[in-house]
Structure formats: C-alpha cells, structure tokens
Design an enzyme around this catalytic site. Structure first.
Site, PDB file in Angstrom:
ATOM      1  N   HIS A 198       0.845  -1.203   0.000  1.00 53.50           N
ATOM      2  CA  HIS A 198       0.000   0.000   0.000  1.00 53.50           C
ATOM      3  C   HIS A 198       0.879   1.252   0.000  1.00 53.50           C
ATOM      4  O   HIS A 198       2.069   1.175   0.282  1.00 53.50           O
ATOM      5  CB  HIS A 198      -0.910   0.030   1.238  1.00 53.50           C
ATOM      6  CG  HIS A 198      -0.161   0.176   2.531  1.00 53.50           C
ATOM      7  ND1 HIS A 198       0.540  -0.869   3.101  1.00 53.50           N
ATOM      8  CD2 HIS A 198       0.028   1.240   3.352  1.00 53.50           C
ATOM      9  CE1 HIS A 198       1.121  -0.447   4.213  1.00 53.50           C
ATOM     10  NE2 HIS A 198       0.839   0.832   4.390  1.00 53.50           N
ATOM     11  N   ASP A 200       0.841   5.209   1.839  1.00 56.71           N
ATOM     12  CA  ASP A 200       0.176   5.893   2.948  1.00 56.71           C
ATOM     13  C   ASP A 200      -0.514   7.134   2.407  1.00 56.71           C
ATOM     14  O   ASP A 200       0.086   7.891   1.629  1.00 56.71           O
ATOM     15  CB  ASP A 200       1.204   6.300   4.028  1.00 56.71           C
ATOM     16  CG  ASP A 200       1.821   5.073   4.705  1.00 56.71           C
ATOM     17  OD1 ASP A 200       1.238   3.972   4.617  1.00 56.71           O
ATOM     18  OD2 ASP A 200       2.896   5.219   5.335  1.00 56.71           O
ATOM     19  N   HIS A 255       4.833   0.123  -0.101  1.00 54.59           N
ATOM     20  CA  HIS A 255       5.605  -0.691   0.831  1.00 54.59           C
ATOM     21  C   HIS A 255       4.736  -1.807   1.398  1.00 54.59           C
ATOM     22  O   HIS A 255       3.505  -1.766   1.284  1.00 54.59           O
ATOM     23  CB  HIS A 255       6.193   0.187   1.949  1.00 54.59           C
ATOM     24  CG  HIS A 255       5.195   1.037   2.678  1.00 54.59           C
ATOM     25  ND1 HIS A 255       4.646   2.181   2.132  1.00 54.59           N
ATOM     26  CD2 HIS A 255       4.631   0.914   3.905  1.00 54.59           C
ATOM     27  CE1 HIS A 255       3.805   2.723   2.992  1.00 54.59           C
ATOM     28  NE2 HIS A 255       3.765   1.964   4.078  1.00 54.59           N
ATOM     29  N   ARG A 265       8.295  -8.957  15.037  1.00 51.04           N
ATOM     30  CA  ARG A 265       8.636  -7.606  14.584  1.00 51.04           C
ATOM     31  C   ARG A 265       7.705  -6.622  15.292  1.00 51.04           C
ATOM     32  O   ARG A 265       6.486  -6.840  15.353  1.00 51.04           O
ATOM     33  CB  ARG A 265       8.450  -7.515  13.065  1.00 51.04           C
ATOM     34  CG  ARG A 265       8.717  -6.144  12.491  1.00 51.04           C
ATOM     35  CD  ARG A 265       8.509  -6.135  10.976  1.00 51.04           C
ATOM     36  NE  ARG A 265       8.332  -4.774  10.519  1.00 51.04           N
ATOM     37  CZ  ARG A 265       9.326  -3.975  10.146  1.00 51.04           C
ATOM     38  NH1 ARG A 265      10.566  -4.410  10.136  1.00 51.04           N
ATOM     39  NH2 ARG A 265       9.080  -2.739   9.768  1.00 51.04           N
TER      40      ARG A 265
HETATM   41  C1  GA4 Z   1      -2.405   2.927   5.474  1.00 52.21           C
HETATM   42  C2  GA4 Z   1      -1.592   3.888   6.364  1.00 52.21           C
HETATM   43  C3  GA4 Z   1      -2.015   3.819   7.850  1.00 52.21           C
HETATM   44  O1  GA4 Z   1      -1.530   2.615   8.444  1.00 52.21           O
HETATM   45  C4  GA4 Z   1      -3.557   3.872   7.985  1.00 52.21           C
HETATM   46  C5  GA4 Z   1      -4.113   2.654   7.275  1.00 52.21           C
HETATM   47  C6  GA4 Z   1      -5.640   2.420   7.332  1.00 52.21           C
HETATM   48  C7  GA4 Z   1      -6.025   1.436   8.462  1.00 52.21           C
HETATM   49  O2  GA4 Z   1      -5.265   0.554   8.798  1.00 52.21           O
HETATM   50  O3  GA4 Z   1      -7.153   1.589   8.954  1.00 52.21           O
HETATM   51  C8  GA4 Z   1      -6.048   1.929   5.918  1.00 52.21           C
HETATM   52  C9  GA4 Z   1      -4.784   2.151   5.015  1.00 52.21           C
HETATM   53  C10 GA4 Z   1      -3.890   3.051   5.837  1.00 52.21           C
HETATM   54  C11 GA4 Z   1      -5.147   2.782   3.640  1.00 52.21           C
HETATM   55  C12 GA4 Z   1      -6.482   2.276   3.016  1.00 52.21           C
HETATM   56  C13 GA4 Z   1      -7.533   1.892   4.056  1.00 52.21           C
HETATM   57  C14 GA4 Z   1      -7.251   2.666   5.350  1.00 52.21           C
HETATM   58  C15 GA4 Z   1      -6.514   0.476   5.801  1.00 52.21           C
HETATM   59  C16 GA4 Z   1      -7.254   0.475   4.517  1.00 52.21           C
HETATM   60  C17 GA4 Z   1      -7.572  -0.618   3.826  1.00 52.21           C
HETATM   61  C18 GA4 Z   1      -3.955   3.997   9.455  1.00 52.21           C
HETATM   62  C19 GA4 Z   1      -4.097   4.954   7.087  1.00 52.21           C
HETATM   63  O4  GA4 Z   1      -4.352   6.115   7.383  1.00 52.21           O
HETATM   64  O5  GA4 Z   1      -4.337   4.445   5.829  1.00 52.21           O
END
Ligand code: GA4
Length: 323
Positions: A198, A200, A255, A265
């Site tokens: 994904h 961020d 990443h 981890r």
């Molecule tokens: C990715 C980056 C952060 O960890 C996060 C993630 C969020 C979650 O875990 O709830 C998301 C992911 C993240 C992007 C798309 C959506 C939302 C899981 C998911 C499938 C906390 C964020 O802000 O976006």
C-alpha cells in the site's frame, strides 16, 4: 513476560536471514539530519527517486524508542480476551489480522491511535511513552519538511511543515506487532504477508522498528527490495498527499511487510496528515511556467474518507487525477 513468550524483548542481534525473508543489500538513501548542508538536496533526490529514505542522527534518545517498544510488547503479551476489549478498531483501537474494513488481512496485531483528538489508551504508561516519543518525532518531522523546502528552493521554509504541525492536523500513530509465523518455518507457505502492499495517504510517515527484517519497498520498476532493519534509525515514507503537494514530483512509496518465521517484529509509525479542511493541491511555488495540476482539487477530509473505502493495494489517487 515469561522467558518463553515469543514477545520477550529481543536483543539487537544480526537480523535473522531466512530464504524467504532476506534482508537484501539494496542501498537505501541515508540522510544525516545533523548535516544541514548536504541533506536538503539528498532528501529531494531520495523523494524523487524512491519516495523513501533512512534518517540517521535524528536526535531522538534511544530510551524513548525502547520504552515505547517495551510498552507495546507488554500490551501485545496480554491475554487475547483482554486485548479484544478494544476490538474491532473503528478505525482506532486494537486490531487483529483485519486491516481497515474492506477485507484486507495480514499476519499482525496492532493498536491505532488518533494523536490529534483524545484516543483511549490501554494504559497510562503506554500513553506517557507514546506522548514522549511523538513529541520528539514532531521535531524531526518539522526539520525534515523544512529541509525538504530548502532542497526544493521554495519559501517559506515551513510551507510543508505548517500543514502537518498545526493544532488541527490529523496525526495518527500505529503500533504493530508481527508475531513469528510458524507455517513459514515448516516451508508450508513461502511468502506470507504481514501487511499488504500500500501507499500511505498522509503527507509523510515516520517508521521505527526493532531489528527484524520484513519491511520492503517497491522501486519505480515495480520490483520489491528488502530494507535492512536498523532500530537506531528512522525511515521516512512519502505519502500520497506529498505526491499531490509536489504535483507528482515526489512519488508516494509502495511498501509492505513480509512475515518472519522466527522473530517478532514490532514497529511504530507516526503518520503526518493535514487538517481536515485543508485543500490538497500542488504548491504554487513548485509549479513551473505553464505547468498544470495533475489533480482535481479536494480536501484532506474528502481524500481520507475515500481512502478508508478502498482496499490496501488500491491506487487511491487515481480518482483525483485529471485525465
Ligand atoms: C495505510 C496507512 C495507515 O496505516 C492507515 C491505514 C488504514 C487502516 O489501517 O485503517 C487503511 C490504510 C492506511 C489505507 C487504506 C484503508 C485505510 C486500511 C485500509 C484498507 C492507518 C491509514 O491512514 O491508511
């Protein structure tokens, strides 16, 4: 924590190298935060080429990092029934295997906090350790973003930092625990994902992990490289919002984390986002003559609302791109 617990704090040893979870020797761009002369241009180069770099001499005392790591270890060592009190995360709280709410799963458990508004904390000692650590990370984020502006030769220096440092900025924090994954050792599954690929959505993310490999980034040609762990350094990810602010000059880095057969981890990540009403648009200072925005205009609130409806691996910016 008993000696037999898979989560007992681990001595910084040479990372375990498994056939299916190797720490390759790819050279990660490394920025020395104590060097104000060459770091600004090196940051820009790293953000353009990779969207990722390692940060050394960041000034955060290692005691702040190890205290927060121990607090995380203590929490994740609690009985499952105790941890489940905060489950499922909505999106804040404790999560186990499920990531987000659209069907993504990984080999991990985690705690997700909203730093901007008062999230509930499992313990006051964890809250304290997290506050101390995030106060220190904020200073680093400010310095990195200001060096970035210097490197891009744009003014004012705080053009990026003021976006993620004001009182309304949407800051999140994540503690991840990837338990050892026994099926890997038995050779049953050669690549199990800890956290799927994904980008961020925020401006930038600051990652610190213990000395366990598994973290990988995608290069521009789509190939994956392992990032050798370094618990004394921080790793910076360019997020989707920074890609938009620079009109695509910096690219958000894809990443993922691969599961590890032997070692736990533990990672901690600070996500610097904008304030909800902030417009996400390329900075006028960065636009060359005649250059047009690659993106439709939207706010951080709109982008985040949309992002939370997507799957991890989706390209979240494509909806906002101008064809
Ligand atoms: C990715 C980056 C952060 O960890 C996060 C993630 C969020 C979650 O875990 O709830 C998301 C992911 C993240 C992007 C798309 C959506 C939302 C899981 C998911 C499938 C906390 C964020 O802000 O976006």
């Amino acid at each position: 924590i008993t000696q037999s617990s898979p989560l007992k704090p681990q001595k910084p040893t040479t990372p375990t190298v498994l056939a299916y979870s190797t720490c390759s020797s790819f050279i990660i761009p490394t920025i020395d935060l104590s060097d104000p002369i060459s770091s600004p241009s090196s940051i820009v180069k790293a953000c353009e080429n990779l969207g990722f770099f390692k940060l050394t001499n960041h000034g955060i005392p290692s005691s702040l990092m190890s205290t927060l790591e121990s607090e995380a270890v203590n929490f994740f060592s609690l009985p499952q029934s105790h941890k489940d009190i905060n489950c499922p995360p909505s999106p804040f709280g404790y999560g186990n295997k499920k990531i987000g709410s659209n069907g993504d799963v990984g080999w991990l458990e985690y705690l997700l906090f909203n730093i901007s508004s008062s999230s509930s904390f499992p313990s006051s000692s964890l809250r304290y350790a997290l506050n101390e650590y995030t106060k220190a990370v904020r200073k680093v984020v400010k310095e990195v973003l200001e060096m970035m502006a210097d490197g891009l030769r744009i003014k004012p220096r705080d053009v990026f930092s003021k976006l993620v440092m004001n009182e309304e900025s949407d800051t999140m924090f994540r503690l991840n625990h990837y338990p050892p994954c026994p099926p890997l050792l038995q050779g049953l599954n050669s690549s199990l994902t800890g956290f799927g690929e994904h980008t961020d959505p925020q401006v930038l993310s600051v990652l610190r992990s213990n000395n366990t490999c598994g973290f990988q980034i995608a290069l521009r040609d789509g190939s994956w490289v392992s990032v050798p762990p370094d618990q004394d350094s921080l790793f910076i990810n360019v997020g989707d919002s920074l890609q938009v602010l620079t009109n695509g000059r910096f690219k958000s880095v894809k990443h993922r984390v691969m599961a590890n057969g032997l070692r736990s981890r533990v990672s901690m990540i600070y996500f610097g986002g904008l304030s909800p009403r902030e417009r996400l648009a390329p900075l006028p200072q960065l636009m060359r003559e005649g250059e047009e925005s690659l993106y439709k205009e939207f706010t951080w609130f709109e982008f985040k609302t949309f992002a939370y409806k997507t799957r991890l691996a989706d390209n979240r910016l494509s909806l906002f791109e101008i064809e």
